[in-house]
Design an enzyme around this catalytic site. Structure first.
Site, PDB file in Angstrom:
ATOM      1  CG  ASN A  29     -23.828 125.556   7.770  1.00 48.79           C
ATOM      2  OD1 ASN A  29     -23.586 124.963   8.810  1.00 48.79           O
ATOM      3  ND2 ASN A  29     -24.564 126.646   7.738  1.00 48.79           N
TER       4      ASN A  29
ATOM      5  CE  LYS B  68     -28.020 113.653   8.379  1.00 53.72           C
ATOM      6  NZ  LYS B  68     -27.356 114.687   9.192  1.00 53.72           N
TER       7      LYS B  68
ATOM      8  CE  LYS C  84     -24.113 114.417  15.367  1.00 55.27           C
ATOM      9  NZ  LYS C  84     -23.957 114.958  14.012  1.00 55.27           N
TER      10      LYS C  84
ATOM     11  CE  LYS D 223     -34.175 119.245  14.907  1.00 56.74           C
ATOM     12  NZ  LYS D 223     -34.236 119.212  13.442  1.00 56.74           N
TER      13      LYS D 223
ATOM     14  CB  THR E 251     -22.637 122.870  12.734  1.00 61.05           C
ATOM     15  OG1 THR E 251     -24.048 122.674  12.662  1.00 61.05           O
ATOM     16  CG2 THR E 251     -21.951 121.529  12.821  1.00 61.05           C
TER      17      THR E 251
ATOM     18  CG  ASP F  37     -26.113 116.460   6.406  1.00 63.34           C
ATOM     19  OD1 ASP F  37     -25.632 116.555   7.531  1.00 63.34           O
ATOM     20  OD2 ASP F  37     -25.559 115.786   5.505  1.00 63.34           O
TER      21      ASP F  37
ATOM     22  CD  GLN G 149     -28.528 113.860  14.009  1.00 57.13           C
ATOM     23  OE1 GLN G 149     -28.004 113.723  12.917  1.00 57.13           O
ATOM     24  NE2 GLN G 149     -28.411 114.969  14.716  1.00 57.13           N
TER      25      GLN G 149
HETATM   26  P1  NDP Z   1     -22.363 121.758   2.833  1.00 53.98           P
HETATM   27  O1  NDP Z   1     -23.108 121.139   1.722  1.00 53.98           O
HETATM   28  O2  NDP Z   1     -22.654 123.151   3.227  1.00 53.98           O
HETATM   29  O3  NDP Z   1     -20.781 121.683   2.538  1.00 53.98           O
HETATM   30  C1  NDP Z   1     -20.133 120.464   2.347  1.00 53.98           C
HETATM   31  C2  NDP Z   1     -18.692 120.737   1.992  1.00 53.98           C
HETATM   32  O4  NDP Z   1     -17.997 119.497   1.925  1.00 53.98           O
HETATM   33  C3  NDP Z   1     -18.505 121.390   0.648  1.00 53.98           C
HETATM   34  O5  NDP Z   1     -17.345 122.165   0.650  1.00 53.98           O
HETATM   35  C4  NDP Z   1     -18.351 120.186  -0.267  1.00 53.98           C
HETATM   36  O6  NDP Z   1     -17.658 120.452  -1.476  1.00 53.98           O
HETATM   37  C5  NDP Z   1     -17.546 119.254   0.589  1.00 53.98           C
HETATM   38  N1  NDP Z   1     -17.839 117.860   0.204  1.00 53.98           N
HETATM   39  C6  NDP Z   1     -19.038 117.248   0.193  1.00 53.98           C
HETATM   40  N2  NDP Z   1     -18.929 115.984  -0.254  1.00 53.98           N
HETATM   41  C7  NDP Z   1     -17.629 115.819  -0.523  1.00 53.98           C
HETATM   42  C8  NDP Z   1     -16.878 114.729  -1.009  1.00 53.98           C
HETATM   43  N3  NDP Z   1     -17.452 113.553  -1.318  1.00 53.98           N
HETATM   44  N4  NDP Z   1     -15.535 114.911  -1.145  1.00 53.98           N
HETATM   45  C9  NDP Z   1     -14.952 116.090  -0.826  1.00 53.98           C
HETATM   46  N5  NDP Z   1     -15.621 117.149  -0.375  1.00 53.98           N
HETATM   47  C10 NDP Z   1     -16.926 117.018  -0.223  1.00 53.98           C
HETATM   48  O7  NDP Z   1     -22.536 120.766   4.075  1.00 53.98           O
HETATM   49  P2  NDP Z   1     -22.333 121.045   5.620  1.00 53.98           P
HETATM   50  O8  NDP Z   1     -21.211 121.988   5.825  1.00 53.98           O
HETATM   51  O9  NDP Z   1     -23.656 121.340   6.198  1.00 53.98           O
HETATM   52  O10 NDP Z   1     -21.924 119.589   6.125  1.00 53.98           O
HETATM   53  C11 NDP Z   1     -20.575 119.141   6.161  1.00 53.98           C
HETATM   54  C12 NDP Z   1     -20.455 117.956   7.094  1.00 53.98           C
HETATM   55  O11 NDP Z   1     -20.897 118.356   8.407  1.00 53.98           O
HETATM   56  C13 NDP Z   1     -21.321 116.735   6.750  1.00 53.98           C
HETATM   57  O12 NDP Z   1     -20.649 115.561   7.149  1.00 53.98           O
HETATM   58  C14 NDP Z   1     -22.558 116.936   7.611  1.00 53.98           C
HETATM   59  O13 NDP Z   1     -23.228 115.705   7.856  1.00 53.98           O
HETATM   60  C15 NDP Z   1     -21.911 117.475   8.875  1.00 53.98           C
HETATM   61  N6  NDP Z   1     -22.808 118.205   9.753  1.00 53.98           N
HETATM   62  C16 NDP Z   1     -23.498 119.306   9.331  1.00 53.98           C
HETATM   63  C17 NDP Z   1     -24.331 119.992  10.193  1.00 53.98           C
HETATM   64  C18 NDP Z   1     -25.014 121.253   9.792  1.00 53.98           C
HETATM   65  O14 NDP Z   1     -25.632 121.872  10.672  1.00 53.98           O
HETATM   66  N7  NDP Z   1     -24.965 121.680   8.546  1.00 53.98           N
HETATM   67  C19 NDP Z   1     -24.549 119.519  11.574  1.00 53.98           C
HETATM   68  C20 NDP Z   1     -23.708 118.404  11.957  1.00 53.98           C
HETATM   69  C21 NDP Z   1     -22.903 117.777  11.062  1.00 53.98           C
HETATM   70  P3  NDP Z   1     -18.478 120.669  -2.846  1.00 53.98           P
HETATM   71  O15 NDP Z   1     -18.973 122.075  -2.769  1.00 53.98           O
HETATM   72  O16 NDP Z   1     -17.486 120.412  -3.900  1.00 53.98           O
HETATM   73  O17 NDP Z   1     -19.588 119.640  -2.835  1.00 53.98           O
END
Ligand code: NDP
Length: 445
Positions: free
Chosen positions: A239, A125, A113, A89, A208, A165, A110
């Protein structure tokens, strides 16, 4: 040389080109010294050798047609790391930076977690170096359909259940689910994060971010404190960031920053979440727009400042890996930040983590702090299997209970290990114990 040192040396040699995986694996291995050095069972069983090697890693080609009729080709991965306690998962990430090292680090994290959630889920993943940014809906659909045309043969509701993700939200999950169903001719819970009305769980979208806030809230409550009036700095505006911010405002905290890969916004009196949601979730635009709407907010380009320069009580990195560096840790501490909780996976570098812990910062690693997402995915799987749907309140209450449970187990494990308050060690040990026992019980597999 100790067993742990041998393993570290061997992965450094074998996986030399995988810096993110090595970073994640070393952090866990270092924490395990406390229990592994005392018990030769692990070495005899080759347990750590098995733990750092995925059960399976699939690499595949994804050809798709762009809107101009040209064929594009991306590379995709699914790493099925460990199935000792349940079906694999873990999410799918679509981002140009995706490579085997990043997917392996995420899959490795993961394992622990998922174990911490208390639900029967193994670790995996996947993803692709495809960038959904700037693509039309039709291009994203054609990519997702091609991606699933290969992935479907490796997954299943009792085998491997991917989720979203970075770059994979409801739209992408919908396109992939449609293609899976069309190929196998079965309506089954093979993906989580599905739409409400076709197998999705209420509160999965929020989970999350909400879970991140719940674990910190439990820590504060235990100290007789609360979020009321606390200044919180968040990175990211996806997200995780959005729903963490939303929950924080409802608990009386003031979120003063958010960011994307181009820069960050600072809004002294509190970020307006309606504006952020409209920009990021509806219009899929850049955060620069925020300062055009709110003239009293400041926008800083990524090259010209760091989101962590802003003074805060609590910092929640919610964007991506290695976004909080040692200099940022020093700035945060100097400005009075007392709590750092990782919404993203491995956003804090190893040296920054060590620095924060050494300064007495309450540091919550992602494998505990952001586990609410996968926990609620687990709840989505339960609902799919039973063919029922729980209300938002029911799912939210279960999520909160799980996060309170995670706080309890990492806090206890840290204390038992003689490192009270060290939640990195606590999370690694508590997550490891259950997986290690299952692996030992199941023989040499
Ligand atoms: P989203 O794609 O919804 O959002 C990611 C955010 O981070 C955006 O604002 C994006 O900006 C920014 N971002 C991505 N890459 C970079 C980078 N290289 N430098 C600076 N900013 C960056 O992703 P999520 O919110 O789902 O995920 C965010 C983090 O949380 C990740 O590490 C993910 O693995 C982790 N996570 C997510 C879960 C989930 O349920 N969604 C669960 C557990 C962990 P921009 O729009 O400019 O790309």
């Amino acid at each position: 040389m100790s067993y742990i040192d041998n393993i570290i040396t061997s992965i450094e040699k074998r996986d030399a080109g995988q810096p993110e995986f090595l970073q994640a694996a070393k952090e866990v291995l270092e924490s395990l010294r406390i229990i592994v050095d005392k018990d030769s069972t692990y070495e005899k069983a080759g347990l750590l050798e098995r733990l750092v090697e995925p059960e399976r890693a699939i690499v595949f080609r994804v050809p798709w047609l762009d809107d101009s009729g040209k064929v594009q080709v991306n590379r995709a991965f699914r790493v099925q790391f460990n199935s000792a306690i349940g079906p694999y998962k873990g999410g799918l990430r679509f981002h140009p930076s995706v490579n085997l090292s990043i997917i392996k680090f995420l899959g490795f994290e993961q394992i622990f977690k998922n174990s911490l959630t208390g639900l029967p889920m193994g670790g995996g993943k996947g993803g692709s170096d495809f960038d959904p940014k700037g693509k039309s809906d039709n291009e994203v659909m054609r990519f997702c359909q091609s991606f699933m045309t290969e992935l479907y043969r490796h997954i299943g509701p009792d085998t491997d259940v991917p989720a979203g993700d970075i770059g994979v939200g409801g739209r992408e999950i919908g396109f992939m689910y449609g293609q899976y169903k069309r190929i196998v001719n079965r309506f089954e819970g093979v993906l989580t994060g599905k739409g409400i009305g076709w197998g999705g769980s209420l509160a999965r979208n929020e989970a999350t971010g909400y879970g991140l806030v719940y674990i910190v809230e439990e820590y504060l409550n235990k100290k007789g404190d609360s979020f009321k009036g606390k200044k919180v700095s968040i990175s990211g505006s996806g997200n995780v960031a959005i729903f963490a911010a939303q929950k924080l405002f409802s608990l009386g905290a003031v979120v003063v920053t958010m960011s994307d890969s181009n820069g960050y916004i600072y809004h002294k009196d509190g970020i307006n979440m309606d504006t952020v949601k409209d920009i990021k979730l509806v219009k899929r635009e850049r955060l620069t727009k925020y300062a055009e709407v709110h003239k009293d907010a400041v926008y800083k380009d990524a090259g010209k400042g760091r989101v962590w320069d802003i003074a805060c009580d609590i910092a929640l990195p919610c964007a991506t890996q290695n976004e909080l560096l040692i200099e940022d840790a020093k700035t945060l501490t100097a400005n009075g930040c007392k709590i750092v909780a990782e919404g993203a996976n491995m956003p804090t570098t190893l040296d920054a983590t060590e620095y924060l812990i050494s300064k007495g910062t309450a540091f919550f690693p992602g494998k505990a702090a952001n586990a609410g997402g996968v926990a609620t995915s687990g709840l989505e799987m339960c609902q799919n299997s039973a063919r029922i749907s729980w209300s938002f309140e029911e799912v939210d209450a279960k999520l909160k209970n799980i996060m309170i449970g995670i706080f309890g187990s990492i806090d206890d494990a840290a204390k038992e290990s003689g490192k009270p308050g060290n939640f990195v060690i606590g999370a690694n040990i508590a997550g490891f114990r259950k997986v290690a026992k299952a692996m030992l019980d199941q023989g040499v597999i």
